[in-house]
Write a protein that holds these residues in place. Structure first.
Motif, PDB file in Angstrom:
ATOM      1  N   VAL A 101     -50.954  24.825 -29.792  1.00  0.00           N
ATOM      2  CA  VAL A 101     -52.327  24.427 -29.486  1.00  0.00           C
ATOM      3  C   VAL A 101     -52.353  23.102 -28.740  1.00  0.00           C
ATOM      4  N   LEU A 102     -51.501  22.159 -29.136  1.00  0.00           N
ATOM      5  CA  LEU A 102     -51.461  20.859 -28.450  1.00  0.00           C
ATOM      6  C   LEU A 102     -51.002  21.008 -26.999  1.00  0.00           C
ATOM      7  N   LYS A 103     -50.048  21.893 -26.761  1.00  0.00           N
ATOM      8  CA  LYS A 103     -49.599  22.154 -25.390  1.00  0.00           C
ATOM      9  C   LYS A 103     -50.734  22.753 -24.557  1.00  0.00           C
ATOM     10  N   MET A 104     -51.503  23.652 -25.153  1.00  0.00           N
ATOM     11  CA  MET A 104     -52.642  24.249 -24.461  1.00  0.00           C
ATOM     12  C   MET A 104     -53.716  23.194 -24.177  1.00  0.00           C
ATOM     13  N   LEU A 105     -53.880  22.251 -25.100  1.00  0.00           N
ATOM     14  CA  LEU A 105     -54.865  21.185 -24.890  1.00  0.00           C
ATOM     15  C   LEU A 105     -54.483  20.291 -23.715  1.00  0.00           C
ATOM     16  N   GLU A 106     -53.196  20.100 -23.489  1.00  0.00           N
ATOM     17  CA  GLU A 106     -52.755  19.321 -22.325  1.00  0.00           C
ATOM     18  C   GLU A 106     -53.138  20.038 -21.027  1.00  0.00           C
ATOM     19  N   THR A 107     -52.963  21.353 -21.002  1.00  0.00           N
ATOM     20  CA  THR A 107     -53.373  22.135 -19.826  1.00  0.00           C
ATOM     21  C   THR A 107     -54.875  22.039 -19.625  1.00  0.00           C
ATOM     22  N   LEU A 108     -55.615  22.113 -20.732  1.00  0.00           N
ATOM     23  CA  LEU A 108     -57.073  22.013 -20.662  1.00  0.00           C
ATOM     24  C   LEU A 108     -57.506  20.666 -20.103  1.00  0.00           C
ATOM     25  N   ASP A 109     -56.840  19.618 -20.521  1.00  0.00           N
ATOM     26  CA  ASP A 109     -57.172  18.283 -20.026  1.00  0.00           C
ATOM     27  C   ASP A 109     -56.896  18.167 -18.527  1.00  0.00           C
ATOM     28  N   ASP A 110     -55.814  18.788 -18.052  1.00  0.00           N
ATOM     29  CA  ASP A 110     -55.514  18.783 -16.615  1.00  0.00           C
ATOM     30  C   ASP A 110     -56.613  19.472 -15.812  1.00  0.00           C
ATOM     31  N   ILE A 111     -57.123  20.583 -16.341  1.00  0.00           N
ATOM     32  CA  ILE A 111     -58.176  21.324 -15.636  1.00  0.00           C
ATOM     33  C   ILE A 111     -59.458  20.514 -15.556  1.00  0.00           C
ATOM     34  N   TYR A 112     -59.837  19.894 -16.679  1.00  0.00           N
ATOM     35  CA  TYR A 112     -61.155  19.275 -16.773  1.00  0.00           C
ATOM     36  C   TYR A 112     -61.164  17.779 -16.502  1.00  0.00           C
ATOM     37  N   ARG A 113     -60.047  17.223 -16.101  1.00  0.00           N
ATOM     38  CA  ARG A 113     -59.996  15.770 -15.856  1.00  0.00           C
ATOM     39  C   ARG A 113     -60.963  15.355 -14.744  1.00  0.00           C
ATOM     40  N   ILE A 114     -60.877  16.009 -13.578  1.00  0.00           N
ATOM     41  CA  ILE A 114     -61.778  15.701 -12.465  1.00  0.00           C
ATOM     42  C   ILE A 114     -63.115  16.392 -12.663  1.00  0.00           C
ATOM     43  N   PHE A 115     -63.070  17.583 -13.171  1.00  0.00           N
ATOM     44  CA  PHE A 115     -64.275  18.376 -13.416  1.00  0.00           C
ATOM     45  C   PHE A 115     -65.260  17.618 -14.317  1.00  0.00           C
ATOM     46  N   SER A 116     -64.743  17.059 -15.409  1.00  0.00           N
ATOM     47  CA  SER A 116     -65.607  16.347 -16.353  1.00  0.00           C
ATOM     48  C   SER A 116     -66.142  15.048 -15.755  1.00  0.00           C
ATOM     49  N   PHE A 117     -65.335  14.391 -14.916  1.00  0.00           N
ATOM     50  CA  PHE A 117     -65.817  13.175 -14.243  1.00  0.00           C
ATOM     51  C   PHE A 117     -67.009  13.500 -13.347  1.00  0.00           C
ATOM     52  N   ASN A 118     -66.905  14.592 -12.607  1.00  0.00           N
ATOM     53  CA  ASN A 118     -68.015  15.026 -11.764  1.00  0.00           C
ATOM     54  C   ASN A 118     -69.252  15.332 -12.607  1.00  0.00           C
ATOM     55  N   GLN A 119     -69.049  15.972 -13.760  1.00  0.00           N
ATOM     56  CA  GLN A 119     -70.180  16.315 -14.623  1.00  0.00           C
ATOM     57  C   GLN A 119     -70.877  15.059 -15.139  1.00  0.00           C
ATOM     58  N   ILE A 120     -70.087  14.089 -15.580  1.00  0.00           N
ATOM     59  CA  ILE A 120     -70.663  12.840 -16.081  1.00  0.00           C
ATOM     60  C   ILE A 120     -71.408  12.107 -14.975  1.00  0.00           C
ATOM     61  N   LEU A 121     -70.782  11.987 -13.802  1.00  0.00           N
ATOM     62  CA  LEU A 121     -71.390  11.257 -12.689  1.00  0.00           C
ATOM     63  C   LEU A 121     -72.671  11.937 -12.209  1.00  0.00           C
ATOM     64  N   SER A 122     -72.615  13.248 -11.995  1.00  0.00           N
ATOM     65  CA  SER A 122     -73.787  13.964 -11.479  1.00  0.00           C
ATOM     66  C   SER A 122     -74.914  13.985 -12.507  1.00  0.00           C
ATOM     67  N   SER A 123     -74.585  14.125 -13.788  1.00  0.00           N
ATOM     68  CA  SER A 123     -75.627  14.096 -14.832  1.00  0.00           C
ATOM     69  C   SER A 123     -76.277  12.724 -14.897  1.00  0.00           C
ATOM     70  N   PHE A 124     -75.465  11.675 -14.733  1.00  0.00           N
ATOM     71  CA  PHE A 124     -75.991  10.312 -14.739  1.00  0.00           C
ATOM     72  C   PHE A 124     -76.991  10.108 -13.593  1.00  0.00           C
ATOM     73  N   ILE A 125     -76.594  10.503 -12.380  1.00  0.00           N
ATOM     74  CA  ILE A 125     -77.470  10.324 -11.213  1.00  0.00           C
ATOM     75  C   ILE A 125     -78.721  11.187 -11.343  1.00  0.00           C
ATOM     76  N   CYS A 126     -78.538  12.427 -11.779  1.00  0.00           N
ATOM     77  CA  CYS A 126     -79.669  13.345 -11.900  1.00  0.00           C
ATOM     78  C   CYS A 126     -80.676  12.832 -12.930  1.00  0.00           C
ATOM     79  N   CYS A 127     -80.191  12.380 -14.081  1.00  0.00           N
ATOM     80  CA  CYS A 127     -81.093  11.844 -15.116  1.00  0.00           C
ATOM     81  C   CYS A 127     -81.823  10.609 -14.603  1.00  0.00           C
ATOM     82  N   CYS A 128     -81.107   9.764 -13.862  1.00  0.00           N
ATOM     83  CA  CYS A 128     -81.713   8.556 -13.326  1.00  0.00           C
ATOM     84  C   CYS A 128     -82.924   8.891 -12.450  1.00  0.00           C
ATOM     85  N   PHE A 129     -82.775   9.850 -11.532  1.00  0.00           N
ATOM     86  CA  PHE A 129     -83.865  10.193 -10.627  1.00  0.00           C
ATOM     87  C   PHE A 129     -84.942  11.050 -11.303  1.00  0.00           C
TER      88      PHE A 129
END
Length: 383
Positions: A247-275
């Motif tokens: 499971v820990l090995k799978m979590l490392e793969t999951l983190d690789d997938i969502y590292r940039i993806f989650s940053f985009n989600q946080i940034l876009s949600s922040f800007i969208c909520c602001c406006f």
């Protein structure tokens, strides 16, 4: 639910995700499994739509009805989300497929009777929650966005077509209007589909990793608290250890997938909520749809933060479960093995946006606080 039934039900979920990935990658009949230029089709469509959306944002900036500009800007941010998610589907497709297969292996692996009993109990609950979560999320997102769009196109001062004007037969108003509306509703449906599918992956992975980590935690408690189990299940600790490492090995793969993806989600949600918050301040009269959009945006951000919080909480729970049991009654050799598992479990395993920011409830609160603060600054500068 026995193991064979659990495997069969999981295969149905796996087919849904695999076929959806193939659709967004245009990967049918791709025997070679190599990347092809046509895999970028949906990204190119979104980029073209993005271009006209930016043009529409610029044109409506000086409109007397500020809400129209705010809606257009929010749609611009949604395009940003969709582009990032489509990019993730295309370039992380193999990692997605590998994770789906590995989760299937966890379903199908032969374990001792005690492990199977605990696992099948948790899998039954997880499968039910997954189906409910996927259906409820898709229904609320599609229904909510279409209600909001219907309200938007009926606002006074909104120019038709609904989102932007494509340069198609401008000298023939009827044809121009018809083609614009058809193309834009197709793109609108595609955008919502990509958003839904991307978030479905988050719900699916979150619930299934939670299931596996809880199974490990429960097995640890049962094994260490019951001397009869310790005597009869000689290889249980080894199974727990292997399951935990998998499971820990799978979590490392999951983190690789969502590292940039989650940053985009946080940034876009922040800007969208602001406006969106800004839109509520400049509205001429009460507009319920603004608050409706806020709920949808905040809800999507909450799903991601709940996902990250669930992973961290359940990985930490394994170490806590070991510590709170009667480990001191075991042999020195077994205590050393448990200490090794505890040491691995002490490191929180979750998702980090851009490898820097933990995705959890604290991040959720900070994003809302930050967007509200910048909204006030924007309002003071524009009024």
């Amino acid at each position: 639910m026995d193991q064979a039934e659990a495997v069969e039900k999981y295969r149905k979920l796996q087919i849904y995700f695999v076929e959806s990935l193939k659709f967004f990658n245009l990967d049918y009949f791709n025997v070679s499994k190599r990347f092809r230029p046509r895999n970028l089709f949906f990204i190119i469509v979104m980029v073209i739509s993005y271009y006209f959306n930016i043009d529409n944002v610029i044109k409506t900036y000086n409109d007397t009805i500020k809400m129209v500009w705010t809606y257009n800007l929010c749609w611009f941010i949604v395009h940003f989300m969709v582009l990032a998610k489509t990019y993730t589907f295309v370039f992380n497709k193999r990692q997605y497929l590998a994770l789906l297969e590995e989760i299937g292996e966890l379903y199908a692996t032969k374990y001792s009777n005690l492990v199977l009993m605990i696992q099948q109990k948790n899998l039954k609950k997880t499968y039910r929650l997954t189906i409910i979560g996927l259906v409820a999320y898709a229904t609320s997102l599609f229904g909510g966005e279409f209600v909001a769009l219907s309200y938007y196109i009926n606002l006074p001062g909104v120019l038709f077509p609904a989102l932007y004007h494509l340069p198609l037969y401008p000298d023939r108003p009827l044809v121009h209007y018809t083609l614009n509306m058809i193309i834009q509703f197709i793109i609108y449906f595609l955008v919502i589909s990509i958003l839904t599918f991307g978030d479905h992956f988050v719900i699916f992975f979150g619930l299934h990793f939670r299931c596996e980590l809880r199974t490990i935690s429960e097995l640890t408690q049962i094994y260490l608290d019951d001397s009869i189990v310790v005597a009869n299940e000689k290889y249980l600790l080894r199974e727990i250890y292997k399951k935990h490492l998998k499971v820990l090995k799978m979590l490392e793969t999951l983190d690789d997938i969502y590292r940039i993806f989650s940053f985009n989600q946080i940034l876009s949600s922040f800007i969208c909520c602001c406006f969106l918050f800004y839109g509520t301040l400049v509205q001429d009269h009460f507009e319920g749809t603004f608050y409706f959009f806020i709920v949808l945006t905040v809800g999507e951000l909450f799903v991601y933060c709940l996902f990250g919080e669930t992973l961290v909480a359940n990985t930490e729970q394994i170490g806590t479960s070991i510590y709170l049991t009667k480990w001191y009654e075991m042999s020195v050799e077994e205590q050393q093995n448990l200490l090794f598992i505890m040491r691995i479990a002490q490191k929180p395993r979750g998702i980090k946006a851009a490898g820097l920011v933990d995705i959890n409830f604290s991040t959720f609160v900070e994003v809302l606080k930050g967007s509200a603060s910048y909204c006030v600054i924007l309002y003071s500068l524009t009024t």
